[in-house]
Design a protein around this motif. Structure first.
Motif, PDB file in Angstrom:
ATOM      1  N   ALA A  72       0.748 -58.068 -27.268  1.00  0.00           N
ATOM      2  CA  ALA A  72      -0.574 -58.108 -27.894  1.00  0.00           C
ATOM      3  C   ALA A  72      -1.502 -59.082 -27.183  1.00  0.00           C
ATOM      4  CB  ALA A  72      -0.432 -58.488 -29.361  1.00  0.00           C
ATOM      5  N   TYR A  73      -0.960 -60.167 -26.655  1.00  0.00           N
ATOM      6  CA  TYR A  73      -1.793 -61.170 -25.993  1.00  0.00           C
ATOM      7  C   TYR A  73      -2.162 -60.780 -24.563  1.00  0.00           C
ATOM      8  CZ  TYR A  73      -0.918 -64.407 -29.857  1.00  0.00           C
ATOM      9  OH  TYR A  73      -0.867 -65.001 -31.084  1.00  0.00           O
ATOM     10  N   LEU A  74      -1.278 -60.057 -23.869  1.00  0.00           N
ATOM     11  CA  LEU A  74      -1.558 -59.760 -22.460  1.00  0.00           C
ATOM     12  C   LEU A  74      -2.397 -58.502 -22.255  1.00  0.00           C
ATOM     13  CD1 LEU A  74       0.324 -57.243 -21.154  1.00  0.00           C
ATOM     14  CD2 LEU A  74       2.124 -58.897 -21.528  1.00  0.00           C
ATOM     15  N   VAL A  84       2.060 -54.662 -39.719  1.00  0.00           N
ATOM     16  CA  VAL A  84       0.686 -54.169 -39.606  1.00  0.00           C
ATOM     17  C   VAL A  84      -0.287 -55.340 -39.675  1.00  0.00           C
ATOM     18  CG1 VAL A  84      -1.129 -52.985 -40.902  1.00  0.00           C
ATOM     19  CG2 VAL A  84       0.966 -51.796 -40.356  1.00  0.00           C
ATOM     20  N   LEU A  85      -0.088 -56.209 -40.658  1.00  0.00           N
ATOM     21  CA  LEU A  85      -0.979 -57.366 -40.803  1.00  0.00           C
ATOM     22  C   LEU A  85      -0.869 -58.302 -39.609  1.00  0.00           C
ATOM     23  CD1 LEU A  85      -0.316 -58.124 -44.585  1.00  0.00           C
ATOM     24  CD2 LEU A  85      -2.345 -57.028 -43.609  1.00  0.00           C
ATOM     25  N   ARG A  86       0.352 -58.507 -39.123  1.00  0.00           N
ATOM     26  CA  ARG A  86       0.564 -59.472 -38.036  1.00  0.00           C
ATOM     27  C   ARG A  86       0.076 -58.928 -36.696  1.00  0.00           C
ATOM     28  NH1 ARG A  86       4.784 -60.461 -34.393  1.00  0.00           N
ATOM     29  NH2 ARG A  86       5.938 -58.673 -35.192  1.00  0.00           N
ATOM     30  N   LEU A  87       0.425 -57.687 -36.373  1.00  0.00           N
ATOM     31  CA  LEU A  87       0.095 -57.145 -35.058  1.00  0.00           C
ATOM     32  C   LEU A  87      -1.356 -56.683 -34.944  1.00  0.00           C
ATOM     33  CD1 LEU A  87       3.367 -55.121 -34.333  1.00  0.00           C
ATOM     34  CD2 LEU A  87       2.748 -57.391 -33.492  1.00  0.00           C
ATOM     35  N   TRP A  88      -1.959 -56.316 -36.076  1.00  0.00           N
ATOM     36  CA  TRP A  88      -3.341 -55.869 -36.027  1.00  0.00           C
ATOM     37  C   TRP A  88      -4.321 -57.013 -36.220  1.00  0.00           C
ATOM     38  CZ3 TRP A  88      -5.823 -51.243 -35.048  1.00  0.00           C
ATOM     39  CH2 TRP A  88      -4.979 -50.146 -34.787  1.00  0.00           C
ATOM     40  N   TYR A  89      -3.830 -58.189 -36.595  1.00  0.00           N
ATOM     41  CA  TYR A  89      -4.773 -59.280 -36.847  1.00  0.00           C
ATOM     42  C   TYR A  89      -5.619 -59.652 -35.626  1.00  0.00           C
ATOM     43  CZ  TYR A  89      -6.929 -63.692 -37.721  1.00  0.00           C
ATOM     44  OH  TYR A  89      -7.878 -64.680 -37.824  1.00  0.00           O
ATOM     45  N   PRO A  90      -5.053 -59.789 -34.399  1.00  0.00           N
ATOM     46  CA  PRO A  90      -5.908 -60.125 -33.250  1.00  0.00           C
ATOM     47  C   PRO A  90      -7.060 -59.134 -33.055  1.00  0.00           C
ATOM     48  CG  PRO A  90      -3.613 -60.424 -32.680  1.00  0.00           C
ATOM     49  CD  PRO A  90      -3.633 -59.747 -34.011  1.00  0.00           C
ATOM     50  N   GLN A  91      -6.773 -57.837 -33.228  1.00  0.00           N
ATOM     51  CA  GLN A  91      -7.831 -56.839 -33.093  1.00  0.00           C
ATOM     52  C   GLN A  91      -8.863 -56.981 -34.209  1.00  0.00           C
ATOM     53  OE1 GLN A  91      -8.390 -54.141 -30.670  1.00  0.00           O
ATOM     54  NE2 GLN A  91     -10.304 -54.469 -31.755  1.00  0.00           N
ATOM     55  N   LEU A  92      -8.397 -57.172 -35.437  1.00  0.00           N
ATOM     56  CA  LEU A  92      -9.322 -57.324 -36.561  1.00  0.00           C
ATOM     57  C   LEU A  92     -10.155 -58.597 -36.410  1.00  0.00           C
ATOM     58  CD1 LEU A  92      -7.055 -56.236 -39.566  1.00  0.00           C
ATOM     59  CD2 LEU A  92      -8.675 -54.864 -38.251  1.00  0.00           C
ATOM     60  N   SER A  93      -9.527 -59.666 -35.893  1.00  0.00           N
ATOM     61  CA  SER A  93     -10.253 -60.915 -35.676  1.00  0.00           C
ATOM     62  C   SER A  93     -11.373 -60.724 -34.659  1.00  0.00           C
ATOM     63  CB  SER A  93      -9.288 -62.004 -35.192  1.00  0.00           C
ATOM     64  OG  SER A  93      -9.979 -63.200 -34.906  1.00  0.00           O
ATOM     65  N   MET A 138     -17.393 -54.289 -42.100  1.00  0.00           N
ATOM     66  CA  MET A 138     -17.330 -54.549 -40.657  1.00  0.00           C
ATOM     67  C   MET A 138     -16.412 -53.549 -39.960  1.00  0.00           C
ATOM     68  SD  MET A 138     -17.403 -58.725 -40.360  1.00  0.00           S
ATOM     69  CE  MET A 138     -16.531 -59.177 -41.847  1.00  0.00           C
ATOM     70  N   LEU A 139     -15.266 -53.239 -40.584  1.00  0.00           N
ATOM     71  CA  LEU A 139     -14.345 -52.273 -39.981  1.00  0.00           C
ATOM     72  C   LEU A 139     -14.955 -50.877 -39.949  1.00  0.00           C
ATOM     73  CD1 LEU A 139     -10.880 -53.332 -41.470  1.00  0.00           C
ATOM     74  CD2 LEU A 139     -11.797 -53.790 -39.201  1.00  0.00           C
ATOM     75  N   ASP A 140     -15.674 -50.510 -41.002  1.00  0.00           N
ATOM     76  CA  ASP A 140     -16.324 -49.202 -41.020  1.00  0.00           C
ATOM     77  C   ASP A 140     -17.406 -49.121 -39.942  1.00  0.00           C
ATOM     78  OD1 ASP A 140     -14.773 -48.180 -43.058  1.00  0.00           O
ATOM     79  OD2 ASP A 140     -16.117 -48.865 -44.647  1.00  0.00           O
ATOM     80  N   VAL A 195     -14.045 -53.322 -17.139  1.00  0.00           N
ATOM     81  CA  VAL A 195     -14.410 -54.735 -17.156  1.00  0.00           C
ATOM     82  C   VAL A 195     -13.401 -55.487 -18.011  1.00  0.00           C
ATOM     83  CG1 VAL A 195     -16.171 -56.436 -17.770  1.00  0.00           C
ATOM     84  CG2 VAL A 195     -16.848 -54.182 -16.901  1.00  0.00           C
ATOM     85  N   VAL A 196     -12.819 -56.527 -17.448  1.00  0.00           N
ATOM     86  CA  VAL A 196     -11.834 -57.324 -18.175  1.00  0.00           C
ATOM     87  C   VAL A 196     -12.529 -58.122 -19.263  1.00  0.00           C
ATOM     88  CG1 VAL A 196     -10.099 -59.133 -18.011  1.00  0.00           C
ATOM     89  CG2 VAL A 196     -10.364 -57.480 -16.152  1.00  0.00           C
ATOM     90  N   THR A 197     -12.030 -57.995 -20.486  1.00  0.00           N
ATOM     91  CA  THR A 197     -12.586 -58.753 -21.614  1.00  0.00           C
ATOM     92  C   THR A 197     -11.464 -59.544 -22.264  1.00  0.00           C
ATOM     93  OG1 THR A 197     -12.250 -56.826 -23.041  1.00  0.00           O
ATOM     94  CG2 THR A 197     -14.437 -57.111 -22.065  1.00  0.00           C
ATOM     95  N   PRO A 198     -11.123 -60.705 -21.698  1.00  0.00           N
ATOM     96  CA  PRO A 198     -10.032 -61.502 -22.260  1.00  0.00           C
ATOM     97  C   PRO A 198     -10.385 -62.026 -23.641  1.00  0.00           C
ATOM     98  CG  PRO A 198     -11.208 -62.746 -20.588  1.00  0.00           C
ATOM     99  CD  PRO A 198     -11.727 -61.347 -20.527  1.00  0.00           C
ATOM    100  N   SER A 199      -9.371 -62.262 -24.435  1.00  0.00           N
ATOM    101  CA  SER A 199      -9.574 -62.753 -25.796  1.00  0.00           C
ATOM    102  C   SER A 199     -10.217 -64.132 -25.764  1.00  0.00           C
ATOM    103  CB  SER A 199      -8.241 -62.820 -26.539  1.00  0.00           C
ATOM    104  OG  SER A 199      -7.648 -61.552 -26.602  1.00  0.00           O
ATOM    105  N   GLY A 200     -11.052 -64.381 -26.759  1.00  0.00           N
ATOM    106  CA  GLY A 200     -11.675 -65.686 -26.879  1.00  0.00           C
ATOM    107  C   GLY A 200     -10.755 -66.683 -27.550  1.00  0.00           C
ATOM    108  N   ALA A 201     -11.182 -67.927 -27.533  1.00  0.00           N
ATOM    109  CA  ALA A 201     -10.361 -69.003 -28.109  1.00  0.00           C
ATOM    110  C   ALA A 201     -10.135 -68.809 -29.598  1.00  0.00           C
ATOM    111  CB  ALA A 201     -11.029 -70.352 -27.845  1.00  0.00           C
TER     112      ALA A 201
END
Length: 527
Positions: free
Chosen positions: A63-65, A330-339, A356-358, A378-384
């Motif tokens: 999920a991070y890479l 679901v909550l754990r793995l989808w949280y980075p995307q939802l964040s 926001m999700l809609d 275009v590379v869009t790395p995750s923010g802090a």
């Protein structure tokens, strides 16, 4: 103890070798009490912590890479989803088989093989230059993680007497939350860099390659530490009638925990009058015959697990695990995307998570419709913010373990399961209406924290209800059910989200309500 219900392991030729293993299990529990809790257990827990971090990396590191590797590997959204899911496919393939073989051939063998193999394939995935190589390596990582996980959990619990087993199990389970904090921190420290290295045009390494190289050190460390410092489980050795070896391990454990000399061990003659010559006889037999004998013995040992009442317990706990792991992952793995969605779609007004999700799903449909073949990746790395929030959630996930570890013996696992189910139901239902970043992070943190406690209590109940000869297989089978739940829920979540934000969250709430209902029918204590 459930160990008192062990069936006979094998028929022995001589009458004086016909040992009743349940009596030996009673004796080993008394010996464990004499050994107490000390440096041996601390070392065991420290090594299992390294193993837990290595295991969590199998699913979390992907999920991070993904943002960093998206352009290097030309990954589409579907390929990203498949890469996230592929370790669980590997786990499904090997879990039950590994559990059976672990109960038959020993815990330590599969722990060391599993972590050693994980290192090899993590190294391959770190060196990968194509998507096909990476996903293949991740598949084998999942196979080897399943091989090592059940054996590692069983090995730790089988070094504890029944007065401290629940607390040690919950402590070990909390390592998953600590691992998430460490992985998020290491990801933050590594992936925010821009590293490149070209080895003569043959091997081109980017930041995410170095990230996987560094993360693979956890698995090789776990392999070496288990190999050097942790002996085989005495309980398993007793089932194999290797009493002399089991007694020697107990004596070393006693001296390490108490600091007293070996001659003060309260049970110096433990099982000396019961030593069969099984080891000597086996060494004279053909290796192929010995292997077949072990398989036959293993199959004989698992029979009680498919008879009442154990088979009913197995079905209920497996279905609970299916639901719990589905919701939790679901909550754990989808949280980075939802964040990330919240970060870009938060308007500062009273808009809640669902609005926001809609808005995001509506924009996604529009982008797909208007896409052009000339678009440049275009590379869009995750923010802090993503990493920091993940560390916050990991810290919150630690808190319930301290509470449940203190009260589990007083209250019992069944009441805690019911209470955790009620709390998770309420939080999962309300998270869709959170209308600020702080509220979203808080609710996700509480939800994942209590969900993780549900997982550990469900596994602890399995350890208590099933005897030694089928315990690892039982854990493996419930983990298979849980991983099927993870795959099903993660595939279904985006489909349900496309129908409307409320649909997946109401579905997850209903799943937790079912877990709470099942908990009402589980036994309160082992008989």
């Amino acid at each position: 103890m459930s160990d008192l219900n062990l069936p006979a392991l094998a028929e022995v030729g001589k009458r004086n070798n016909d040992i009743k293993t349940p009596i030996a299990m009673q004796e080993i529990n008394e010996a464990y009490i004499a050994c107490g809790f000390g440096w041996f257990h601390i070392r065991l827990l420290a090594i299992s912590f390294v193993g837990f971090v290595a295991g969590v990396l199998v699913s979390n590191s992907t999920a991070y890479l993904l943002p960093s590797a998206e352009c290097d590997l030309n990954m589409s959204l579907v390929q990203k989803g498949l890469l996230n899911a592929i370790p669980y496919s590997g786990m499904l393939l090997s879990t039950v088989i590994a559990g059976f073989l672990t109960d038959t051939f020993g815990r330590k063998t599969f722990v060391t093989l599993g972590f050693g193999g994980m290192f090899i394939f993590m190294f391959i995935s770190a060196s990968s230059q194509t998507y096909e190589v990476l996903i293949t390596a991740k598949f084998f990582e999942g196979i080897l993680f399943a091989t090592s996980f059940s054996a590692a959990v069983t090995l730790t619990t089988e070094y504890c007497h029944n007065r401290i087993r629940d607390q040690v199990f919950l402590c070990q389970s909390s390592f998953a939350a600590i691992a998430q904090i460490i992985i998020a921190a290491m990801s933050f420290a590594i992936l925010m860099n821009d590293w490149k290295f070209n080895l003569g045009g043959f091997l081109e390494l980017n930041t995410w390659n170095f990230y996987l190289y560094l993360m693979s050190l956890w698995s090789v460390s776990a392999c070496l530490l288990y190999t050097i410092f942790i002996p085989e489980s005495p309980k398993y050795l007793i089932t194999q009638k290797k009493f002399n070896e089991a007694r020697n391990i107990l004596i070393k454990m006693y001296t390490m925990n108490t600091g007293k000399p070996e001659n003060t061990f309260p049970y110096p003659n433990l099982w000396k009058d019961k030593l069969p010559q099984q080891v000597e006889e086996a060494s004279k037999e053909n290796l192929c015959k010995a292997f077949k004998h072990q398989i036959v013995v293993g199959l004989r040992n698992v029979k009680p697990m498919f008879r009442r009442p154990l088979v009913l317990y197995l079905l209920m706990i497996s279905f609970s695990q299916f639901l719990i792991m589905g919701v939790y992952n679901v909550l754990r793995l989808w949280y980075p995307q939802l964040s990330t969605i919240v970060e870009h779609y938060s308007t500062g007004t009273n808009s809640n998570l669902c609005s926001m999700l809609d808005a995001y799903t509506a924009d996604l449909k529009t982008a797909v419709t208007n896409s052009s073949s000339s678009d440049v990746c275009v590379v869009t790395p995750s923010g802090a913010e993503t990493y920091i929030n993940s560390m916050i959630i990991g810290c919150v996930c630690l808190l319930p373990y301290f509470v449940s570890g203190v009260i589990v013996n007083r209250v019992g696992k069944k009441p805690l399961l019911i209470a955790a189910g009620v709390i998770t139901t309420a939080i999962t239902l309300s998270v869709q209406w959170a209308n600020s970043k702080a509220a979203i992070v808080s609710l996700f943190a509480i939800d994942t924290a209590v969900g993780q406690v549900l997982l550990s209590l469900n596994q602890a109940l399995t350890v208590e209800l099933f005897p030694t000869t089928t315990r690892t297989l039982a854990i493996s089978m419930i983990m298979v059910a849980g991983r099927i739940g993870t795959l099903t829920a993660n595939v279904a979540f985006p489909v349900l989200l496309d129908m409307g934000c409320g649909v997946p969250f109401f579905t997850l709430t209903g799943m937790v309500m079912c877990v709470t209902a099942i908990s009402l029918f589980l036994p309160s204590a082992k008989k």
